[in-house]
Motif scaffolding. Structure first.
Motif, PDB file in Angstrom:
ATOM      1  N   ARG A 126      -4.893 -17.630   1.015  1.00 46.70           N
ATOM      2  CA  ARG A 126      -3.501 -17.731   0.569  1.00 46.70           C
ATOM      3  C   ARG A 126      -3.063 -16.340   0.133  1.00 46.70           C
ATOM      4  O   ARG A 126      -3.768 -15.666  -0.617  1.00 46.70           O
ATOM      5  CB  ARG A 126      -3.354 -18.711  -0.602  1.00 46.70           C
ATOM      6  CG  ARG A 126      -3.755 -20.135  -0.270  1.00 46.70           C
ATOM      7  CD  ARG A 126      -3.797 -21.020  -1.510  1.00 46.70           C
ATOM      8  NE  ARG A 126      -2.473 -21.194  -2.094  1.00 46.70           N
ATOM      9  CZ  ARG A 126      -2.143 -20.867  -3.342  1.00 46.70           C
ATOM     10  NH1 ARG A 126      -3.049 -20.288  -4.133  1.00 46.70           N
ATOM     11  NH2 ARG A 126      -0.936 -21.070  -3.797  1.00 46.70           N
ATOM     12  N   PHE A 127      -1.893 -15.897   0.610  1.00 50.44           N
ATOM     13  CA  PHE A 127      -1.433 -14.570   0.213  1.00 50.44           C
ATOM     14  C   PHE A 127       0.087 -14.523   0.167  1.00 50.44           C
ATOM     15  O   PHE A 127       0.780 -15.372   0.723  1.00 50.44           O
ATOM     16  CB  PHE A 127      -1.974 -13.488   1.156  1.00 50.44           C
ATOM     17  CG  PHE A 127      -1.489 -13.594   2.577  1.00 50.44           C
ATOM     18  CD1 PHE A 127      -0.334 -12.939   2.994  1.00 50.44           C
ATOM     19  CD2 PHE A 127      -2.198 -14.335   3.509  1.00 50.44           C
ATOM     20  CE1 PHE A 127       0.111 -13.033   4.302  1.00 50.44           C
ATOM     21  CE2 PHE A 127      -1.764 -14.437   4.826  1.00 50.44           C
ATOM     22  CZ  PHE A 127      -0.610 -13.780   5.221  1.00 50.44           C
ATOM     23  N   LEU A 128       0.593 -13.501  -0.519  1.00 40.74           N
ATOM     24  CA  LEU A 128       2.033 -13.304  -0.699  1.00 40.74           C
ATOM     25  C   LEU A 128       2.406 -11.935  -0.164  1.00 40.74           C
ATOM     26  O   LEU A 128       1.859 -10.921  -0.608  1.00 40.74           O
ATOM     27  CB  LEU A 128       2.388 -13.397  -2.187  1.00 40.74           C
ATOM     28  CG  LEU A 128       3.836 -13.091  -2.577  1.00 40.74           C
ATOM     29  CD1 LEU A 128       4.778 -14.162  -2.045  1.00 40.74           C
ATOM     30  CD2 LEU A 128       3.960 -12.979  -4.090  1.00 40.74           C
ATOM     31  N   PHE A 129       3.329 -11.890   0.796  1.00 40.89           N
ATOM     32  CA  PHE A 129       3.789 -10.607   1.333  1.00 40.89           C
ATOM     33  C   PHE A 129       5.081 -10.214   0.625  1.00 40.89           C
ATOM     34  O   PHE A 129       6.079 -10.921   0.709  1.00 40.89           O
ATOM     35  CB  PHE A 129       4.023 -10.703   2.841  1.00 40.89           C
ATOM     36  CG  PHE A 129       4.608  -9.444   3.434  1.00 40.89           C
ATOM     37  CD1 PHE A 129       3.814  -8.316   3.584  1.00 40.89           C
ATOM     38  CD2 PHE A 129       5.936  -9.389   3.814  1.00 40.89           C
ATOM     39  CE1 PHE A 129       4.344  -7.144   4.112  1.00 40.89           C
ATOM     40  CE2 PHE A 129       6.472  -8.229   4.346  1.00 40.89           C
ATOM     41  CZ  PHE A 129       5.681  -7.104   4.492  1.00 40.89           C
ATOM     42  N   GLU A 130       5.063  -9.080  -0.075  1.00 41.45           N
ATOM     43  CA  GLU A 130       6.237  -8.611  -0.813  1.00 41.45           C
ATOM     44  C   GLU A 130       6.930  -7.430  -0.157  1.00 41.45           C
ATOM     45  O   GLU A 130       8.051  -7.097  -0.510  1.00 41.45           O
ATOM     46  CB  GLU A 130       5.833  -8.217  -2.245  1.00 41.45           C
ATOM     47  CG  GLU A 130       5.720  -9.378  -3.195  1.00 41.45           C
ATOM     48  CD  GLU A 130       7.068 -10.030  -3.500  1.00 41.45           C
ATOM     49  OE1 GLU A 130       8.098  -9.335  -3.485  1.00 41.45           O
ATOM     50  OE2 GLU A 130       7.085 -11.248  -3.747  1.00 41.45           O
ATOM     51  N   GLY A 131       6.283  -6.768   0.798  1.00 46.80           N
ATOM     52  CA  GLY A 131       6.901  -5.598   1.408  1.00 46.80           C
ATOM     53  C   GLY A 131       7.071  -4.479   0.385  1.00 46.80           C
ATOM     54  O   GLY A 131       6.218  -4.260  -0.471  1.00 46.80           O
ATOM     55  N   PHE A 132       8.201  -3.782   0.451  1.00 48.50           N
ATOM     56  CA  PHE A 132       8.476  -2.696  -0.484  1.00 48.50           C
ATOM     57  C   PHE A 132       9.046  -3.247  -1.788  1.00 48.50           C
ATOM     58  O   PHE A 132       9.969  -4.066  -1.776  1.00 48.50           O
ATOM     59  CB  PHE A 132       9.479  -1.712   0.119  1.00 48.50           C
ATOM     60  CG  PHE A 132       8.917  -0.876   1.241  1.00 48.50           C
ATOM     61  CD1 PHE A 132       8.200   0.281   0.975  1.00 48.50           C
ATOM     62  CD2 PHE A 132       9.112  -1.251   2.563  1.00 48.50           C
ATOM     63  CE1 PHE A 132       7.687   1.051   2.006  1.00 48.50           C
ATOM     64  CE2 PHE A 132       8.596  -0.486   3.609  1.00 48.50           C
ATOM     65  CZ  PHE A 132       7.885   0.670   3.320  1.00 48.50           C
ATOM     66  N   LEU A 133       8.502  -2.809  -2.912  1.00 52.84           N
ATOM     67  CA  LEU A 133       9.047  -3.176  -4.214  1.00 52.84           C
ATOM     68  C   LEU A 133      10.415  -2.527  -4.406  1.00 52.84           C
ATOM     69  O   LEU A 133      10.666  -1.447  -3.862  1.00 52.84           O
ATOM     70  CB  LEU A 133       8.112  -2.713  -5.334  1.00 52.84           C
ATOM     71  CG  LEU A 133       6.795  -3.473  -5.499  1.00 52.84           C
ATOM     72  CD1 LEU A 133       5.856  -2.686  -6.411  1.00 52.84           C
ATOM     73  CD2 LEU A 133       7.048  -4.861  -6.065  1.00 52.84           C
ATOM     74  N   PRO A 134      11.312  -3.150  -5.184  1.00 55.99           N
ATOM     75  CA  PRO A 134      12.597  -2.501  -5.497  1.00 55.99           C
ATOM     76  C   PRO A 134      12.350  -1.154  -6.168  1.00 55.99           C
ATOM     77  O   PRO A 134      11.423  -1.015  -6.970  1.00 55.99           O
ATOM     78  CB  PRO A 134      13.261  -3.485  -6.458  1.00 55.99           C
ATOM     79  CG  PRO A 134      12.571  -4.791  -6.239  1.00 55.99           C
ATOM     80  CD  PRO A 134      11.169  -4.460  -5.836  1.00 55.99           C
ATOM     81  N   LEU A 135      13.182  -0.178  -5.847  1.00 54.25           N
ATOM     82  CA  LEU A 135      12.994   1.147  -6.438  1.00 54.25           C
ATOM     83  C   LEU A 135      13.389   1.167  -7.907  1.00 54.25           C
ATOM     84  O   LEU A 135      12.712   1.778  -8.738  1.00 54.25           O
ATOM     85  CB  LEU A 135      13.811   2.187  -5.665  1.00 54.25           C
ATOM     86  CG  LEU A 135      13.399   2.403  -4.202  1.00 54.25           C
ATOM     87  CD1 LEU A 135      14.276   3.467  -3.559  1.00 54.25           C
ATOM     88  CD2 LEU A 135      11.933   2.796  -4.120  1.00 54.25           C
ATOM     89  N   LYS A 136      14.480   0.502  -8.257  1.00 55.08           N
ATOM     90  CA  LYS A 136      14.950   0.505  -9.645  1.00 55.08           C
ATOM     91  C   LYS A 136      15.347  -0.903 -10.091  1.00 55.08           C
ATOM     92  O   LYS A 136      14.622  -1.561 -10.811  1.00 55.08           O
ATOM     93  CB  LYS A 136      16.135   1.476  -9.792  1.00 55.08           C
ATOM     94  CG  LYS A 136      15.748   2.934  -9.582  1.00 55.08           C
ATOM     95  CD  LYS A 136      16.946   3.855  -9.761  1.00 55.08           C
ATOM     96  CE  LYS A 136      16.545   5.315  -9.554  1.00 55.08           C
ATOM     97  NZ  LYS A 136      17.705   6.233  -9.698  1.00 55.08           N
ATOM     98  N   LYS A 137      16.524  -1.352  -9.661  1.00 55.54           N
ATOM     99  CA  LYS A 137      17.053  -2.635 -10.120  1.00 55.54           C
ATOM    100  C   LYS A 137      16.127  -3.780  -9.731  1.00 55.54           C
ATOM    101  O   LYS A 137      15.805  -3.972  -8.559  1.00 55.54           O
ATOM    102  CB  LYS A 137      18.444  -2.862  -9.521  1.00 55.54           C
ATOM    103  CG  LYS A 137      19.130  -4.111 -10.051  1.00 55.54           C
ATOM    104  CD  LYS A 137      20.529  -4.255  -9.479  1.00 55.54           C
ATOM    105  CE  LYS A 137      21.210  -5.495 -10.013  1.00 55.54           C
ATOM    106  NZ  LYS A 137      22.581  -5.665  -9.444  1.00 55.54           N
ATOM    107  N   GLY A 138      15.692  -4.532 -10.721  1.00 54.17           N
ATOM    108  CA  GLY A 138      14.857  -5.699 -10.480  1.00 54.17           C
ATOM    109  C   GLY A 138      13.371  -5.401 -10.377  1.00 54.17           C
ATOM    110  O   GLY A 138      12.566  -6.328 -10.262  1.00 54.17           O
TER     111      GLY A 138
END
Length: 221
Positions: A126-138
């Motif tokens: 089981r895994f979660l793909f998040e891609g790129f994290l937000p740079l600032k907001k959120g």
């Protein structure tokens, strides 16, 4: 119809025979960067009209492309590397095609997070793909949420932001959380480094960081 065609991450041999066949038969090839894609296409002696399709123009031209598809053209969408739509443009065009009953077909092929995840040595049932994290907001809000995530997590990151992201993960996840970093996948200087978040941070702090990066982080036990 529209074909979504995965392209190699680095090694030009990592493309399927069917992908080459589709690119040879397409009326137009939509590509993220025509200069980058031209190298791959020239390598396989594919000479087709190229049209730029990327995050900076997709909102403006998506309807125009859909109109051409409805007029009978066959198009293939490729990106600089990997599968279109995975942290790359594709969603808007696919949605417009579905809305207008235009046939869409996605070919199987290279996607950076898959070899990085399988090679990490971390649980992958089981895994979660998040891609790129937000740079600032959120960003902080998301990291707080992910701190209690029990599934293995997959992130993309750029070389210039890797150390900052590792520091943030140490702050929210803890320094001892297991992690794996895959860099320059399929290329000459491919590197897979595994350890705790702190060990990974220390390793990359002492060297020049280059290439596209996939981060795989174990979930909370």
């Amino acid at each position: 119809m529209l074909y979504l065609v995965p392209t190699p991450l680095g090694n030009l041999k990592d493309i399927t025979l069917r992908a080459l066949e589709v690119l040879q038969q397409a009326d137009v090839i939509l590509c993220e960067d025509t200069r980058t894609s031209s190298k791959l296409l020239q390598h396989y002696n594919i000479h087709k009209p190229l049209s730029p399709y990327h995050q900076h123009n997709e909102h403006k031209i998506v309807q125009h492309i859909a109109d051409q598809l409805m007029a009978g053209k066959t198009m293939a969408l490729i990106t600089d590397a990997g599968t279109p739509g995975i942290s790359d443009p594709a969603f808007l065009l696919v949605r417009e095609c579905v809305k207008n009953n235009i046939k869409v077909e996605c070919l199987p092929g290279a996607t950076a997070f898959v070899p990085a995840l399988v090679n990490s040595g971390l649980p992958i049932n089981r895994f979660l793909f998040e891609g790129f994290l937000p740079l600032k907001k959120g960003r902080q809000t998301l990291l707080k949420q992910l701190a209690t995530e029990e599934r293995t997590m997959v992130f993309y990151e750029s070389p210039v932001r890797l150390l900052k992201t590792l520091k943030d993960l140490i702050e929210y996840f803890g320094a001892e959380r297991p992690c794996s970093i895959s860099r320059e996948l399929t290329k000459m200087f491919e590197e897979n480094f595994r350890g705790t978040l702190q060990q990974v941070h220390d390793h990359f702090s002492s060297k020049s960081i280059k290439g596209e990066i996939v981060m795989v982080v174990q979930g909370k036990e």
